[in-house]
Design an enzyme around this catalytic site. Structure first.
Site, PDB file in Angstrom:
ATOM      1  N   GLU A  75       1.886  -3.536   0.233  1.00 23.89           N
ATOM      2  CA  GLU A  75       1.022  -2.361   0.376  1.00 23.89           C
ATOM      3  C   GLU A  75      -0.416  -2.671  -0.033  1.00 23.89           C
ATOM      4  O   GLU A  75      -0.938  -2.093  -0.996  1.00 23.89           O
ATOM      5  CB  GLU A  75       1.572  -1.196  -0.440  1.00 23.89           C
ATOM      6  CG  GLU A  75       2.856  -0.632   0.117  1.00 23.89           C
ATOM      7  CD  GLU A  75       3.258   0.692  -0.510  1.00 23.89           C
ATOM      8  OE1 GLU A  75       2.807   1.003  -1.625  1.00 23.89           O
ATOM      9  OE2 GLU A  75       4.036   1.428   0.121  1.00 23.89           O
ATOM     10  N   GLU A 107       9.939   0.545   4.018  1.00 24.94           N
ATOM     11  CA  GLU A 107      10.318   1.361   2.856  1.00 24.94           C
ATOM     12  C   GLU A 107      10.331   2.835   3.238  1.00 24.94           C
ATOM     13  O   GLU A 107       9.493   3.294   4.021  1.00 24.94           O
ATOM     14  CB  GLU A 107       9.303   1.218   1.718  1.00 24.94           C
ATOM     15  CG  GLU A 107       9.247  -0.115   1.041  1.00 24.94           C
ATOM     16  CD  GLU A 107       8.232  -0.088  -0.104  1.00 24.94           C
ATOM     17  OE1 GLU A 107       7.932   1.005  -0.636  1.00 24.94           O
ATOM     18  OE2 GLU A 107       7.726  -1.164  -0.439  1.00 24.94           O
TER      19      GLU A 107
HETATM   20  C1  GAL Z   1       5.710   1.884  -2.582  1.00 26.01           C
HETATM   21  C2  GAL Z   1       5.884   0.485  -3.137  1.00 26.01           C
HETATM   22  C3  GAL Z   1       7.260   0.260  -3.706  1.00 26.01           C
HETATM   23  C4  GAL Z   1       7.697   1.436  -4.531  1.00 26.01           C
HETATM   24  C5  GAL Z   1       7.623   2.681  -3.699  1.00 26.01           C
HETATM   25  C6  GAL Z   1       8.081   3.915  -4.416  1.00 26.01           C
HETATM   26  O1  GAL Z   1       4.392   2.266  -2.685  1.00 26.01           O
HETATM   27  O2  GAL Z   1       5.627  -0.478  -2.150  1.00 26.01           O
HETATM   28  O3  GAL Z   1       7.237  -0.913  -4.487  1.00 26.01           O
HETATM   29  O4  GAL Z   1       6.874   1.547  -5.652  1.00 26.01           O
HETATM   30  O5  GAL Z   1       6.307   2.899  -3.282  1.00 26.01           O
HETATM   31  O6  GAL Z   1       7.994   5.053  -3.600  1.00 26.01           O
END
Ligand code: GAL
Ligand code: ZN
Length: 673
Positions: free
Chosen positions: A156, A312
């Site tokens: 990110e 994710e």
């Molecule tokens: C994203 C990140 C992950 C985790 C996730 C939680 O921003 O890439 O590592 O922290 O959010 O929602």
């Protein structure tokens, strides 16, 4: 290309399913259970090592990889593939102690401390060198490992530190400006140095746009946004080069964040073998599926239409909002299948096991604190089964007749201060235009204004405040050749130096639109103006904006019904060449805007459905039609005839009732080919 050739990880034989996997947070004794439960859920791809820098490299010049060897061997043994991270997303304490200058500095000069994550300045040579060194070591050790299916650089980019204002960043910014402008005279001209006595007489006088007594120089801020995105890309590229030096052959990615302003994904995309995205719509938002649909379409578009990875999402609640509402029953599945419908070949979550320690311990995991006797776990297993049934969809492409023009440079410039209103936010306007498409089952791509538009029938141009000559010509050519365009207020206002294009707005498109905007008259929040005219219905109203339009051939579709512009045009249409251009001089209420978009679709020959229950999404991918309910009540829908549902192997129709948040994946004919 609609066949299996487009699959991003053909060795997985279908849609990839999995999560971030952080076994270093747990005793090794439970890793075998992880592998067993992953198999039970149908997990076949996990992202490993994103935040493992400190555990992989407890000091300079080392790689303490024994534990990661064992994790990757375990995964290989269980038939699970790894998206292996370069582990550089969060520098460890020892590196920060050795090189405190890598800590980022905010616009008001505060140096941020260690103790969260992403504590690095993207321009810091010590960070870049250490990150490339670690990426190289990881690649050297694992490039040939049988578990490694792909590589995940950083994480990110820009999420917490989109830009840094330290002295190293200032020096890098000056070098970037020298390369862009050549001479100081050119820079002073481009930045409007004559305004407020801002001419520079030496390069060292120039800094990043630090907190100043009042509104900063907009051209400087715009260049700093360009520079900051480029600096993050340089970090990514340095690691990518380190991977290449070790003959990494697997696809390389980093996870974008959807409609995230700091990172210009169109400029980055050529450096990624496959595009991935993290998508976290708020489950409490009744339009969560609209936000995520836009993120999906953007990700597909950034990759030129190729399949992509949902890298994710959350199985249920996150931990980082003020109130973290869990996903409703079925919502995890509906949003996951939405991603597949819109082109994803992988559905991954953050994270495998809900953490027991640290800042994210109340973030949901696929395996919740409660263990396997839980709704979340049963949903996780159920989704795995659904995704296996969707294997024939992998690699298929998503057709789109509509393009929404998006340019990060415009986004940066549009949302600077000292504008007619500070209430115009691009993502909100995108959502307003996107909603009627979503409700009508019309899939849209996002396209850069200078990209090839010839494959589209309809192009939407929301607040394209900054547009290059090439971009402006491109839209004009698209319409001349028979396309339909809808252009909103505050488009075509400045050139790429943020310099106003004179002669009446939108100067490059007055001929195209058959009108000239003499003045901008935004509306205060909460204020709406009645709209009359052929495209209005009872209660029609405009908000946010009013243009003072003088017609030069265009026909009004809406007129202002009150106020100092009463009787004047508020929305227009104009034939140009073989095509038609619509103009919106205000933001109409949702019903009115929906009818205008419907009209534009009709004119363009785009099939917009009016029979979908609001909250039910219809998306075509290859030869499959996905019908996805985001409703918490049943929804009836006419299918016209009987269809084979890939998810249940049942024939459904001609009328189907979708259970709350249920999904149908309909194949043409009697079954998958
Ligand atoms: C994203 C990140 C992950 C985790 C996730 C939680 O921003 O890439 O590592 O922290 O959010 O929602
Ligand atoms: Zn810095």
């Amino acid at each position: 290309m609609t066949g299996v050739d487009g699959r991003i990880l053909p060795q997985l034989g279908g849609i990839a399913y999995g999560s971030d996997y952080n076994p270093e947070q747990w005793p090794e004794a439970i890793w075998a259970e992880d592998a067993r439960l992953m198999a039970e859920a149908g997990v076949n791809l996990v992202t490993v090592g994103v935040f493992s820098w400190a555990r992989l490299q407890p000091g300079p010049g080392t790689l303490t990889a024994g534990w990661l060897d064992r994790v990757l061997d375990l995964l290989a043994g269980a038939g699970i593939q790894a998206d292996l991270a370069t582990a550089t997303a969060s520098p460890p304490a020892w590196l920060v102690a050795e090189h405190p200058e890598i800590l980022p500095v905010t616009a008001d000069g505060r140096r941020l401390g260690f103790g969260a994550r992403q504590s690095y300045c993207p321009s810091a040579p010590a960070y870049r060198a250490a990150a490339a060194d670690l990426a190289g070591r990881v690649a050297e050790r694992y490039a040939q490992h049988p578990a490694v299916a792909m590589w995940h650089i950083g994480n990110e980019y820009g999420c917490h530190v989109p830009a840094c204002y330290c002295e190293q960043s200032a020096a890098a910014f000056r070098r970037w400006l020298q390369a862009r402008y050549g001479g100081l005279g050119e820079l002073n001209e481009a930045w409007g140095g004559a305004v407020w006595s801002q001419d520079y007489t030496s390069w060292d006088q120039i800094g990043p746009p630090r907190t100043a007594p009042t509104f900063g120089n907009p051209a400087q801020q715009l260049d700093f946004a360009r520079f900051s995105s480029a600096e993050l890309l340089a970090c990514y590229r340095a690691e990518r080069a380190a991977l290449a030096a070790h003959r990494v052959s697997q696809p390389v990615t980093t996870n974008f964040m959807g409609l995230f302003r700091p990172v210009d994904q169109f400029r980055w995309s050529a450096d990624l073998d496959v595009i991935s995205v993290d998508s976290y719509p708020d489950p409490a938002d009744p339009e969560a599926h609209l936000i995520s649909a836009m993120a999906c379409d953007l990700t597909r578009s950034v990759g030129g239409g190729r399949p992509w990875l949902l890298m994710e999402q959350s199985p249920s609640a996150v931990n980082w909002r003020a109130v973290n509402v869990p996903k409703a029953p079925g919502q995890f599945r509906a949003l996951s299948l939405q991603a597949v419908a819109r082109g994803a070949d992988a559905v991954l979550s953050f994270q495998w096991r809900a953490a027991a320690t640290g800042a994210e311990k109340f973030h949901s995991g696929m395996l919740p604190h409660a263990g396997t006797d839980s709704r979340v776990w049963r949903d996780v297993v159920g989704l795995g089964a659904s995704l296996r049934r969707l294997a024939p969809v992998a690699g298929r492409l998503v057709p789109a007749d509509v393009a929404v023009l998006l340019d990060w440079e415009n986004w940066w410039a549009l949302e600077l201060d000292s504008h007619p209103t500070s209430h115009l936010h691009l993502t909100e306007l995108l959502g307003e235009l996107y909603r009627p498409l979503l409700h009508g089952g019309v899939t849209a791509d996002f396209a850069h204004p200078e990209s090839d538009l010839s494959g589209y029938r309809l192009v939407l141009v929301p607040a394209l405040y900054l547009v290059s000559d090439a971009g402006a010509d491109n839209v004009r050519r698209f319409v001349s050749a028979g396309g339909t365009a809808v252009i909103t207020f505050f488009s075509g206002i400045v050139d790429p130096r943020d310099r106003v294009r004179l002669g009446g707005y939108p100067a490059p498109w007055c001929d195209l639109l058959g009108l000239r905007v003499e003045a901008l008259a935004p509306l205060p929040p909460g204020q709406a103006v009645r709209l009359d005219g052929p495209a209005s219905a009872a209660g029609a109203a405009g908000r946010l904006w009013q243009d003072v339009i003088s017609l030069r051939g265009a026909t009004p579709l809406l007129t202002f019904g009150a106020g100092h512009l009463a009787g004047e045009a508020a929305a227009t249409r104009h034939g140009h060449g073989q095509g038609e251009a619509l103009y919106l001089g205000t933001l109409p209420d949702r019903g009115t805007l929906g009818r205008l978009v419907q009209r534009a679709c009709q004119h363009a020959g785009v099939d917009l459905r009016t029979d979908l229950p609001p909250g039910v999404e219809a998306v075509r991918r290859g030869e499959y039609l996905f019908l996805i309910s985001h409703l918490d009540r049943p929804a009836g829908i006419e299918l016209g005839s009987k269809h084979f549902d890939l998810l249940t192997s049942a024939m459904v129709g001609p009328r189907a009732v979708l259970a709350p948040r249920d999904v149908l994946v309909l194949a043409r004919g009697n079954g998958p080919s």
